[in-house]
Design an enzyme around this catalytic site. Structure first.
Site, short mmCIF file in Angstrom:
data_model
loop_
_atom_site.label_atom_id
_atom_site.label_comp_id
_atom_site.label_asym_id
_atom_site.label_seq_id
_atom_site.Cartn_x
_atom_site.Cartn_y
_atom_site.Cartn_z
N ASP A 1 9.87 13.05 15.43
CA ASP A 1 9.88 13.63 16.52
C ASP A 1 10.20 14.93 16.51
OD1 ASP A 1 12.29 12.69 15.96
OD2 ASP A 1 12.86 11.93 17.82
N ASP B 1 3.65 -2.58 15.53
CA ASP B 1 4.08 -2.72 14.00
C ASP B 1 4.60 -4.01 13.38
OD1 ASP B 1 2.64 -0.25 13.26
OD2 ASP B 1 4.54 0.79 13.07
O1 UPG Z 1 7.45 1.49 11.53
C1 UPG Z 1 7.83 1.61 12.76
C2 UPG Z 1 9.42 2.25 13.13
C3 UPG Z 1 9.43 2.24 14.62
N1 UPG Z 1 8.53 2.21 15.41
C4 UPG Z 1 8.78 2.45 16.75
O2 UPG Z 1 9.68 3.44 16.97
C5 UPG Z 1 10.32 3.47 18.29
C6 UPG Z 1 11.70 3.95 17.97
O3 UPG Z 1 12.52 3.05 16.97
P1 UPG Z 1 14.01 2.72 17.49
O4 UPG Z 1 14.37 1.73 16.55
O5 UPG Z 1 14.34 2.50 18.76
O6 UPG Z 1 14.83 3.83 16.64
P2 UPG Z 1 15.82 4.93 17.55
O7 UPG Z 1 16.30 5.36 16.43
O8 UPG Z 1 16.53 4.41 18.67
O9 UPG Z 1 14.55 6.06 17.83
C7 UPG Z 1 15.12 7.27 18.02
O10 UPG Z 1 14.97 8.29 16.91
C8 UPG Z 1 13.31 8.30 16.40
C9 UPG Z 1 13.59 9.03 15.21
O11 UPG Z 1 13.86 10.27 15.33
C10 UPG Z 1 12.43 8.48 17.67
O12 UPG Z 1 11.34 8.34 17.17
C11 UPG Z 1 12.66 7.84 18.73
O13 UPG Z 1 11.86 8.27 19.82
C12 UPG Z 1 13.98 7.82 19.18
O14 UPG Z 1 14.55 6.89 20.31
C13 UPG Z 1 10.28 2.17 18.83
O15 UPG Z 1 9.51 1.87 19.77
C14 UPG Z 1 9.67 1.24 17.62
O16 UPG Z 1 8.67 0.33 17.92
C15 UPG Z 1 7.22 1.88 15.05
O17 UPG Z 1 6.47 1.86 15.87
N2 UPG Z 1 7.06 1.71 13.66
#
Ligand code: UPG
Ligand code: MN
Length: 400
Positions: free
Chosen positions: A320, A18
């Site tokens: 999620d 993204d």
């Molecule tokens: O506009 C976006 C924003 C995020 N992501 C992807 O989303 C994932 C999770 O993002 P991260 O920044 O790691 O967020 P976390 O808060 O750590 O994520 C937790 O919380 C999210 C929302 O509940 C879940 O989707 C994730 O799986 C969970 O690990 C990553 O692979 C990003 O690349 C995108 O592809 N596009």
């Protein structure tokens, strides 16, 4: 992910970027070349820890100097590109790589405004590793972005991946994995398939997803920010699993493709989209790539049910929880699979600021669900009462 113990020609890995960065595409071009050596190395040496960074970071990594040198060389090139902020000619291997980068990263290309970029980096029917075994398909995708057009964050990205992968390889089972997670168990896919395809289990065809817990690397024993978050990731899910409605936690989750297309009764058993257009064509062919670009465009979802009834749900930053909960309300079941050896391992935020911003995002997401017509305190009564058991988990997520 490319190193599951599974016939490689039946697997496809899609990388969603993204950020729309040529550096990410370059890194995956390099990873594709390294995979030709690394995959047979893992197979022949029966290596359990198949993320090279994790493997070479552990004592076992001393086993093969030759392989470690190859890895360090790849890593060095990627780090140089990152330091420079661009991919210079001396880093590129061959004219094809330069053409691929120049085709897309033109003057007007920005992170928030650019056409869809889809590059097939490995194609299973032609690419083999150094021992002659097929490699999995590896495809880089950066969906189209336009200023002023809502992209729906991760849920939007996942829906593009679902559609693009349906046009290119159309697998019946999908694994979603965040970019900050690694696979720690080459058998994880088999474990999930045992649930999804169990012929002796009547409920098996109704299982929408098999969720592995989020487990982490680098959490010290004090874990002052409670990054392990074990109530959400490991304790509640055990109980919810007993009721057949464990939560989806965003990553390390194997989905039945059909489940993301409607309730169990409304989707035909063997939905197989666009097979006739796809049959016999290479995924790198012009016709397939045209279809994939089309479904990765900003306007494709306009007026469709994507994000509302199909795919990952829009409207909450915790796509999620929202999606898993909707699937349970539709009558799908879900399974929590927690083997002793973690199947996937993730990174945790290490600074207070990052922890606070992550929790703020989660709270906003949960409140978005709470103030929607799908509020878990009432909505499940109209749909699937069993899904109401996710409510305590929702509340402990919102008010930890
Ligand atoms: O506009 C976006 C924003 C995020 N992501 C992807 O989303 C994932 C999770 O993002 P991260 O920044 O790691 O967020 P976390 O808060 O750590 O994520 C937790 O919380 C999210 C929302 O509940 C879940 O989707 C994730 O799986 C969970 O690990 C990553 O692979 C990003 O690349 C995108 O592809 N596009
Ligand atoms: Mn994360």
């Amino acid at each position: 992910m490319m190193v599951f113990d599974y016939p490689m020609e039946k697997m496809s890995v899609y990388v969603s970027d993204d950020g729309g960065s040529e550096l990410t595409l370059f890194a995956f071009m390099e990873a594709a070349r390294f995979a030709r050596h690394w995959l047979p190395f893992c197979r022949e040496n029966k290596i359990q820890e198949r993320c090279p960074e994790a493997y070479f970071g552990s004592l076992d990594g001393e086993q093969s100097k030759e392989m470690k040198d190859l890895y360090e060389e790849m890593k060095g090139k990627i780090e140089r590109a990152v330091m420079q902020g661009c991919v210079t000619d001396d880093l590129l291997d061959g004219e094809d790589a330069r053409i691929a980068l120049e085709k897309y990263w033109t003057a007007g290309f920005t992170r928030r405004d650019h056409p869809a970029v889809i590059e097939v980096l490995l194609e299973s029917s032609v690419d083999v590793d150094i021992t002659g075994h097929p490699l999995p398909n590896l495809v880089y995708i950066s969906r189209e972005k336009k200023r002023g057009v809502d992209h729906h964050f991760k849920a939007g990205a996942l829906n593009v991946l679902m559609r693009a992968s349906a046009t290119m390889t159309n697998a019946p089972v999908l694994l979603t994995l965040d970019c900050d997670m690694i696979c720690n168990d080459p058998q994880a896919l088999q474990r999930a398939l045992c649930h999804l395809l169990d012929p002796n289990e009547e409920a098996s065809p109704k299982i929408a997803f098999v969720q592995f817990p989020q487990r982490f690397r680098g959490v010290d024993k004090h874990d002052i920010y409670d990054n392990e978050f074990s109530s959400i990731f490991r304790i509640n899910p055990i109980g919810l699993d007993g009721l057949g409605c464990t939560n989806h936690v965003g990553t390390g989750c194997f989905f039945r493709w059909r489940a993301l297309h409607g309730p169990p009764s409304s989707v035909p058993m063997h939905t197989n989209s666009n097979c006739s257009e796809r049959c016999g064509k290479m995924i790198n062919s012009e016709a397939i790539l045209r279809m994939a670009h089309d479904v990765a465009s900003c306007d494709y979802e306009h007026g469709t049910k994507w994000g509302l009834e199909i795919g990952f749900w829009y409207g909450s930053l915790v796509e999620d929880f929202y999606t898993g909960y909707q699937l349970n309300c539709e009558g799908w079941k879900s399974v929590f699979c927690d083997p002793d050896e973690p199947a996937f391992l993730g990174d945790v935020p290490s600074r207070l600021n990052d922890v606070l911003s992550q929790h703020k995002r989660w709270m906003i997401g949960l409140l978005e669900v709470a103030f929607s017509k799908h509020n878990p305190l009432i909505y499940f009564i109209k749909t699937n009462p069993i899904a109401g058991f996710t409510t305590p988990s929702f509340l402990s997520g919102a008010f930890p």
